[in-house]
Write a protein that holds these residues in place. Sequence first.
Motif, PDB file in Angstrom:
ATOM      1  N   GLU A 222      65.452 -14.759 -48.141  1.00 10.97           N
ATOM      2  CA  GLU A 222      64.317 -15.504 -47.606  1.00 10.97           C
ATOM      3  C   GLU A 222      63.022 -15.245 -48.381  1.00 10.97           C
ATOM      4  N   ASP A 223      63.136 -14.667 -49.566  1.00 10.06           N
ATOM      5  CA  ASP A 223      61.958 -14.424 -50.394  1.00 10.06           C
ATOM      6  C   ASP A 223      61.335 -15.773 -50.769  1.00 10.06           C
ATOM      7  N   ALA A 224      60.146 -16.026 -50.280  1.00 10.52           N
ATOM      8  CA  ALA A 224      59.473 -17.306 -50.513  1.00 10.52           C
ATOM      9  C   ALA A 224      58.474 -17.251 -51.655  1.00 10.52           C
ATOM     10  N   CYS A 225      58.421 -16.132 -52.373  1.00  8.53           N
ATOM     11  CA  CYS A 225      57.514 -16.036 -53.517  1.00  8.53           C
ATOM     12  C   CYS A 225      58.034 -16.922 -54.646  1.00  8.53           C
ATOM     13  N   GLU A 226      57.172 -17.773 -55.177  1.00 11.21           N
ATOM     14  CA  GLU A 226      57.594 -18.724 -56.203  1.00 11.21           C
ATOM     15  C   GLU A 226      58.023 -18.053 -57.502  1.00 11.21           C
ATOM     16  N   LEU A 227      57.613 -16.811 -57.701  1.00  5.82           N
ATOM     17  CA  LEU A 227      57.945 -16.090 -58.924  1.00  5.82           C
ATOM     18  C   LEU A 227      59.294 -15.374 -58.852  1.00  5.82           C
ATOM     19  N   GLY A 254      64.908  -9.029 -41.267  1.00  2.00           N
ATOM     20  CA  GLY A 254      63.651  -8.305 -41.339  1.00  2.00           C
ATOM     21  C   GLY A 254      62.684  -8.763 -40.273  1.00  2.00           C
ATOM     22  N   ASP A 255      61.454  -8.282 -40.354  1.00  4.41           N
ATOM     23  CA  ASP A 255      60.418  -8.621 -39.380  1.00  4.41           C
ATOM     24  C   ASP A 255      59.619  -9.838 -39.835  1.00  4.41           C
ATOM     25  N   PRO A 256      58.950 -10.507 -38.920  1.00  4.84           N
ATOM     26  CA  PRO A 256      58.078 -11.620 -39.308  1.00  4.84           C
ATOM     27  C   PRO A 256      57.033 -11.145 -40.306  1.00  4.84           C
ATOM     28  N   PRO A 257      56.724 -11.949 -41.316  1.00  2.39           N
ATOM     29  CA  PRO A 257      55.786 -11.509 -42.363  1.00  2.39           C
ATOM     30  C   PRO A 257      54.378 -11.265 -41.842  1.00  2.39           C
ATOM     31  N   LYS A 258      53.736 -10.264 -42.444  1.00  3.78           N
ATOM     32  CA  LYS A 258      52.330  -9.972 -42.165  1.00  3.78           C
ATOM     33  C   LYS A 258      51.459 -10.205 -43.392  1.00  3.78           C
ATOM     34  N   SER A 259      52.079 -10.711 -44.451  1.00  2.00           N
ATOM     35  CA  SER A 259      51.343 -10.977 -45.685  1.00  2.00           C
ATOM     36  C   SER A 259      51.791 -12.311 -46.258  1.00  2.00           C
ATOM     37  N   VAL A 260      51.126 -12.761 -47.300  1.00  2.00           N
ATOM     38  CA  VAL A 260      51.531 -13.983 -47.988  1.00  2.00           C
ATOM     39  C   VAL A 260      52.863 -13.718 -48.689  1.00  2.00           C
ATOM     40  N   PRO A 261      53.595 -14.782 -49.071  1.00  2.00           N
ATOM     41  CA  PRO A 261      54.974 -14.614 -49.559  1.00  2.00           C
ATOM     42  C   PRO A 261      55.162 -13.651 -50.721  1.00  2.00           C
ATOM     43  N   CYS A 262      54.200 -13.563 -51.651  1.00  2.00           N
ATOM     44  CA  CYS A 262      54.398 -12.705 -52.818  1.00  2.00           C
ATOM     45  C   CYS A 262      53.880 -11.281 -52.629  1.00  2.00           C
ATOM     46  N   GLU A 263      53.474 -10.930 -51.419  1.00  2.00           N
ATOM     47  CA  GLU A 263      52.974  -9.589 -51.148  1.00  2.00           C
ATOM     48  C   GLU A 263      54.026  -8.746 -50.418  1.00  2.00           C
ATOM     49  N   ALA A 264      53.662  -7.497 -50.141  1.00  2.00           N
ATOM     50  CA  ALA A 264      54.644  -6.490 -49.735  1.00  2.00           C
ATOM     51  C   ALA A 264      55.165  -6.623 -48.311  1.00  2.00           C
ATOM     52  N   ALA A 266      56.335  -8.971 -46.436  1.00  2.00           N
ATOM     53  CA  ALA A 266      57.073 -10.216 -46.256  1.00  2.00           C
ATOM     54  C   ALA A 266      58.491  -9.959 -46.760  1.00  2.00           C
ATOM     55  N   ALA A 267      59.329 -10.980 -46.727  1.00  2.00           N
ATOM     56  CA  ALA A 267      60.694 -10.808 -47.226  1.00  2.00           C
ATOM     57  C   ALA A 267      60.697 -10.315 -48.673  1.00  2.00           C
ATOM     58  N   HIS A 268      59.713 -10.730 -49.442  1.00  2.00           N
ATOM     59  CA  HIS A 268      59.543 -10.291 -50.829  1.00  2.00           C
ATOM     60  C   HIS A 268      59.534  -8.763 -50.931  1.00  2.00           C
ATOM     61  N   GLY A 269      58.961  -8.098 -49.931  1.00  2.00           N
ATOM     62  CA  GLY A 269      58.883  -6.637 -49.907  1.00  2.00           C
ATOM     63  C   GLY A 269      59.839  -6.003 -48.919  1.00  2.00           C
ATOM     64  N   TYR A 270      60.879  -6.758 -48.497  1.00  2.00           N
ATOM     65  CA  TYR A 270      61.926  -6.247 -47.609  1.00  2.00           C
ATOM     66  C   TYR A 270      61.338  -5.687 -46.316  1.00  2.00           C
ATOM     67  N   TYR A 271      60.320  -6.393 -45.824  1.00  2.00           N
ATOM     68  CA  TYR A 271      59.601  -5.941 -44.642  1.00  2.00           C
ATOM     69  C   TYR A 271      60.527  -5.972 -43.430  1.00  2.00           C
ATOM     70  N   GLY A 272      60.688  -4.813 -42.811  1.00  2.00           N
ATOM     71  CA  GLY A 272      61.548  -4.685 -41.645  1.00  2.00           C
ATOM     72  C   GLY A 272      62.975  -4.287 -41.967  1.00  2.00           C
ATOM     73  N   ILE A 273      63.367  -4.358 -43.232  1.00  2.80           N
ATOM     74  CA  ILE A 273      64.719  -3.926 -43.627  1.00  2.80           C
ATOM     75  C   ILE A 273      64.633  -2.913 -44.773  1.00  2.80           C
ATOM     76  N   GLU A 274      63.551  -2.151 -44.796  1.00  4.50           N
ATOM     77  CA  GLU A 274      63.371  -1.170 -45.860  1.00  4.50           C
ATOM     78  C   GLU A 274      64.534  -0.180 -45.917  1.00  4.50           C
ATOM     79  N   THR A 275      64.974   0.293 -44.763  1.00  2.11           N
ATOM     80  CA  THR A 275      66.069   1.267 -44.738  1.00  2.11           C
ATOM     81  C   THR A 275      67.339   0.672 -45.306  1.00  2.11           C
ATOM     82  N   GLU A 276      67.661  -0.559 -44.915  1.00  5.57           N
ATOM     83  CA  GLU A 276      68.850  -1.223 -45.444  1.00  5.57           C
ATOM     84  C   GLU A 276      68.760  -1.398 -46.953  1.00  5.57           C
TER      85      GLU A 276
END
Length: 293
Positions: A222-227, A254-264, A266-276
Amino acid sequence: MNCVLRLIVLLGTLSLANWNAASGESTSIVSIPTPRGVQQPFILIKPDHAIASVILLAGGNGVLKLNRVPPPPVGANDFVSGNFLVRSREKFAGHGFMVAAIDVPSDQPKGMSPSFRVSNDHAIDIGAVAHYLKRQADVPVWLVGTSAGTWSAARAAIGASRDGIASGSIDGLVLTSTVTRIAPRSTFATVFPEIARDFPSGVISMALSEITMPTLIVSHSEDACELTPAVDAEALARRLTHAAKVEIALLNGGDPPKSVPCEAYAAHGYYGIETEAVDRIADFVTTNSKRTP
């Protein structure tokens, strides 16, 4: 030499270290000279009996501000950076890894540009950290980069495989949320036109065929960062033609994003699934590490 870095060098890990008796590990700020004459600071987490070492290469501009006065607290519960790898550093240590989360070198105080990240100078600095870790514990050393840090990790791996930079001290590579697309009229292309011209497919455009070490590619579906779209993981893997082994780990949730898509955060930064995410990386590192007899 910067006065703060001089202080770190003189005092070493002893006075700047935090000792965790429960886990048997120490955490400190270390700064070492590199062969090109700069200081390379990093957070060092050193367990009693490391089974491998990981060099964590953050994204963005890479600034952790480890050289500020007074030095920042870097213990298990201290915030240093929101970056996925940096905020997960203790999770890596929990797997028995020695951890080096690197800051910018002393000649890049405002941050590392993509041009610096793909440079020979940067590979030399990372190689110096790898040599340092090998001297601390003779175990495999892995490069782990995320987002813009994947430029750094890939360049250091190319340096080790092709250029002989720390060739005996770097053993594996992990790329997470890899930069694989640079749209011609994007903000990135406008700010860094030479990188956009020379590396239109990001890390995929680098000399990945020179890399010989085992490599893990981690992406979030679900990484929505265009890069850094996850759909490019297969194309990235196909470019690693001489790597000893290549695997792709596609994560979800993971958890609902708290940042824009290319920041930490969000799914881009594995927010909420860091342990996994860290567990998946640790499994690959442990399975594919060859210890010195």
